[in-house]
Design a protein around this motif. Sequence first.
Motif, mmCIF file in Angstrom:
data_model
loop_
_atom_site.group_PDB
_atom_site.id
_atom_site.type_symbol
_atom_site.label_atom_id
_atom_site.label_comp_id
_atom_site.label_asym_id
_atom_site.label_seq_id
_atom_site.Cartn_x
_atom_site.Cartn_y
_atom_site.Cartn_z
ATOM 1 N N VAL A 19 0.563 -0.374 -0.776
ATOM 2 C CA VAL A 19 1.053 -1.793 -0.798
ATOM 3 C C VAL A 19 2.323 -2.042 -1.089
ATOM 4 C CG1 VAL A 19 -0.064 -4.348 -0.294
ATOM 5 C CG2 VAL A 19 -1.982 -2.237 -0.100
ATOM 6 N N ALA A 20 1.842 -2.842 -2.303
ATOM 7 C CA ALA A 20 3.861 -2.931 -2.500
ATOM 8 C C ALA A 20 5.148 -2.244 -2.482
ATOM 9 C CB ALA A 20 3.199 -3.687 -4.542
ATOM 10 N N TRP A 248 2.583 -4.092 4.982
ATOM 11 C CA TRP A 248 1.122 -3.915 4.098
ATOM 12 C C TRP A 248 -0.328 -3.866 4.422
ATOM 13 C CZ3 TRP A 248 -2.651 -6.178 6.200
ATOM 14 C CH2 TRP A 248 -2.736 -7.155 6.903
ATOM 15 N N ASN A 249 0.135 -2.954 5.707
ATOM 16 C CA ASN A 249 -1.233 -2.844 6.292
ATOM 17 C C ASN A 249 -1.267 -0.968 6.554
ATOM 18 O OD1 ASN A 249 0.547 -2.495 8.486
ATOM 19 N ND2 ASN A 249 -0.595 -2.571 9.449
ATOM 20 N N ASN A 250 -0.008 -0.851 5.674
ATOM 21 C CA ASN A 250 -0.703 0.745 5.785
ATOM 22 C C ASN A 250 -1.611 1.275 4.363
ATOM 23 O OD1 ASN A 250 2.812 2.477 5.758
ATOM 24 N ND2 ASN A 250 2.478 0.385 6.627
ATOM 25 N N VAL A 251 -2.077 0.865 3.887
ATOM 26 C CA VAL A 251 -3.166 1.661 2.577
ATOM 27 C C VAL A 251 -4.228 1.785 4.048
ATOM 28 C CG1 VAL A 251 -3.636 -0.733 2.108
ATOM 29 C CG2 VAL A 251 -3.693 1.280 0.380
ATOM 30 N N THR A 252 -4.422 0.742 4.312
ATOM 31 C CA THR A 252 -5.246 0.685 5.480
ATOM 32 C C THR A 252 -5.443 2.684 6.094
ATOM 33 O OG1 THR A 252 -4.737 0.384 7.423
ATOM 34 C CG2 THR A 252 -6.203 -1.559 6.188
ATOM 35 N N PRO A 261 -13.143 3.425 -0.860
ATOM 36 C CA PRO A 261 -12.836 2.699 0.528
ATOM 37 C C PRO A 261 -12.981 1.310 -0.092
ATOM 38 C CG PRO A 261 -13.831 4.664 0.906
ATOM 39 C CD PRO A 261 -14.470 4.221 -0.141
ATOM 40 N N GLN A 262 -15.078 0.815 0.499
ATOM 41 C CA GLN A 262 -15.131 -0.202 1.146
ATOM 42 C C GLN A 262 -14.333 -1.148 0.193
ATOM 43 O OE1 GLN A 262 -16.998 2.633 0.948
ATOM 44 N NE2 GLN A 262 -18.397 3.144 2.691
ATOM 45 N N ARG A 263 -14.777 -1.120 -1.399
ATOM 46 C CA ARG A 263 -13.749 -1.609 -2.480
ATOM 47 C C ARG A 263 -12.479 -2.031 -2.248
ATOM 48 N NH1 ARG A 263 -12.957 -1.407 -7.047
ATOM 49 N NH2 ARG A 263 -12.624 -2.999 -8.927
ATOM 50 N N ASN A 264 -12.320 -0.620 -2.483
ATOM 51 C CA ASN A 264 -10.689 -0.578 -2.805
ATOM 52 C C ASN A 264 -9.730 -1.188 -1.751
ATOM 53 O OD1 ASN A 264 -10.656 -0.073 -6.011
ATOM 54 N ND2 ASN A 264 -11.392 2.477 -5.463
ATOM 55 N N ILE A 265 -9.995 -0.760 -0.875
ATOM 56 C CA ILE A 265 -8.721 -1.216 -0.011
ATOM 57 C C ILE A 265 -8.556 -2.767 0.480
ATOM 58 C CG2 ILE A 265 -8.314 -0.922 2.787
ATOM 59 C CD1 ILE A 265 -9.583 1.565 2.656
ATOM 60 N N GLY A 266 -9.577 -3.731 0.240
ATOM 61 C CA GLY A 266 -9.751 -4.734 0.886
ATOM 62 C C GLY A 266 -8.706 -5.751 -0.805
ATOM 63 N N LEU A 267 -9.499 -4.939 -2.003
ATOM 64 C CA LEU A 267 -9.106 -5.497 -2.956
ATOM 65 C C LEU A 267 -7.681 -5.100 -3.471
ATOM 66 C CD1 LEU A 267 -10.131 -7.276 -4.976
ATOM 67 C CD2 LEU A 267 -10.408 -5.193 -6.284
ATOM 68 N N SER A 268 -7.244 -3.951 -2.791
ATOM 69 C CA SER A 268 -5.354 -3.806 -3.083
ATOM 70 C C SER A 268 -4.871 -4.637 -2.199
ATOM 71 C CB SER A 268 -5.014 -2.389 -2.898
ATOM 72 O OG SER A 268 -5.788 -1.738 -1.743
ATOM 73 N N PHE A 270 -4.777 -7.541 -1.166
ATOM 74 C CA PHE A 270 -5.511 -9.102 -1.501
ATOM 75 C C PHE A 270 -4.299 -9.054 -2.429
ATOM 76 C CE2 PHE A 270 -6.186 -12.145 -4.943
ATOM 77 C CZ PHE A 270 -6.125 -13.020 -4.221
ATOM 78 N N LEU A 271 -4.469 -7.559 -3.430
ATOM 79 C CA LEU A 271 -3.567 -7.648 -4.800
ATOM 80 C C LEU A 271 -1.947 -7.792 -4.295
ATOM 81 C CD1 LEU A 271 -5.598 -5.990 -7.491
ATOM 82 C CD2 LEU A 271 -5.575 -7.469 -6.967
ATOM 83 N N GLY A 272 -1.946 -6.465 -3.551
ATOM 84 C CA GLY A 272 -0.413 -6.175 -3.242
ATOM 85 C C GLY A 272 0.045 -6.757 -2.502
ATOM 86 N N THR A 273 -0.310 -7.818 -1.384
ATOM 87 C CA THR A 273 0.722 -8.744 -0.671
ATOM 88 C C THR A 273 0.741 -10.161 -1.557
ATOM 89 O OG1 THR A 273 -1.399 -9.601 0.238
ATOM 90 C CG2 THR A 273 -0.263 -8.047 1.880
ATOM 91 N N LEU A 274 0.143 -10.430 -2.929
ATOM 92 C CA LEU A 274 -0.260 -11.380 -3.549
ATOM 93 C C LEU A 274 1.265 -11.095 -4.418
ATOM 94 C CD1 LEU A 274 -1.074 -13.746 -4.898
ATOM 95 C CD2 LEU A 274 -2.917 -13.827 -6.586
ATOM 96 N N ILE A 275 1.351 -10.514 -4.865
ATOM 97 C CA ILE A 275 2.323 -10.366 -5.928
ATOM 98 C C ILE A 275 3.613 -9.754 -5.565
ATOM 99 C CG2 ILE A 275 3.283 -7.946 -7.347
ATOM 100 C CD1 ILE A 275 0.206 -6.760 -7.820
ATOM 101 N N VAL A 276 3.983 -9.165 -4.030
ATOM 102 C CA VAL A 276 5.066 -8.974 -2.972
ATOM 103 C C VAL A 276 5.802 -10.567 -2.522
ATOM 104 C CG1 VAL A 276 6.250 -8.278 -1.612
ATOM 105 C CG2 VAL A 276 5.136 -6.705 -2.576
#
Length: 478
Positions: A19-20, A248-252, A261-268, A270-276
């Motif tokens: 994401v980042a 940012w949506n590339n991870v999907t 994926p149910q947990r990690n995609i949504g969390l990543s 959020f974390l990736g876009t927040l960091i950037v």
Amino acid sequence: MSTTNFKPTLGLVDATMIVAGSMIGSGIFIVSADITRNVGSAGWLIAVWLITGFMTLIAALSYGELSAMFPKAGGQYVYLKEAYNPLVGFLYGWSFFSVIQTGTIAAVGVAFSKFLAYLIPELGNNYFLFHFGNFQISSGQLVAIFIIILLTYINSRGVKEGKFIQTLFTSAKLLALLGLIVFGFILVKHSYWTENWHTGFVSTKATAANAAETLSIANVSWMGISGSALLGAIAASMVGSIFSSDAWNNVTFIAGEMKNPQRNIGLSLFLGTLIVTTIYISVNLMYLNVLPLNEIAFAKDDRVAVTAANAIFPSFGTTLIALLIMVSTFGCNNGLILAGARVYYTMANDGLFFKRASTLNKNAVPEWALWAQCVVASILCLSGKYGDLLDMISFVVVLFYILTILGIFILRKKLPNAERPYKAFGYPILPALYMLMGAAFCTLLIIYKPQYTWPGLIIVLIGIPLYYIAVANKKQAA
């Protein structure tokens, strides 16, 4: 030898790095110049980045619900197909293949070569090798193509190789950007912070003092703007900030290779876009500390980061930023190349793309789709039109984001009992707010910058006959 299934080998940290890393390319080092020329004050410069960051975070949090519902390769293409119909999904996939992803890969590749030219001028975009009438090929374009081919080859060897490159280069550029921000506040000899913030939110637009002259720092006149003119200036400014914050949506797209994926995609997301978003706003605050507003607006070739680095590190600032942007763009293109091919793979499995793209190689990656993407991106590098195309496609990118988030509302009615391990944060208020902000951005572009809208729509509409041709071929094959 080929395999039929993706291997789930990517964890939360890997996904966050994708994401980042895919978001941070060359934009943050350049586009603040154009934003400042459009809105002309410290307050509005930061406001444009805050608005973009807020929109990106809302969208990322909303996509979490969709990624948890459909944890498979293809991401946004799948969400649009499920919420609407296969045609809408195809129009996104076609636009993605023809310019959104491939044009971004080309633009990031050429940005790499531009900054390599600071170190080796003969490898830059001003060093022309061939001329065919108006068609020119520079060594910089060939460098960009080489980088795209190299990263495509690395990613064809398996997702672990792509993951290693992504984690290494994203970590390096995040640390380097953090260092640049800190040093911009503690090492610079003269701070322009107070002077720049005197402009507050008094919006002005840079115009040439003499209408016959080209706009430059020597002849600039700042004209006060408000009302509709200010709204138009904000929309024009956000073309650059949205491009810098996109992907940012590339991870999907790589959900098939994610662990949990149910947990990690949504969390990543959020974390990736927040960091950037935090990094981007901090970098712009650093610019306001290091440079007067005029120098931000009229940095040579819009390279604000180079001008800022030279103020912080007078003896080696240019070399430092050149190396940082090369690391940044290399890592960014790796993430774009890795993720993009998964969309074409899923389209091909639906019978809506070249059949060979539907196969995985022995390393469990869609090799044919990777090389098809490489060819189109390389052609766009040679055309020299990727920059124009990306300006034109910003409108369409946001339009598809709006449609995708509207898809959350549609799917809640269409599939009320579907399993939703994660639900969109702030639903329905925040997703609706994104749609309103996105619609306002698109409307303002239609009114004030129509040249940024209709070419992108034409590219999308070309996909309609292509869809029906693909459907007809699919029926014949059946």
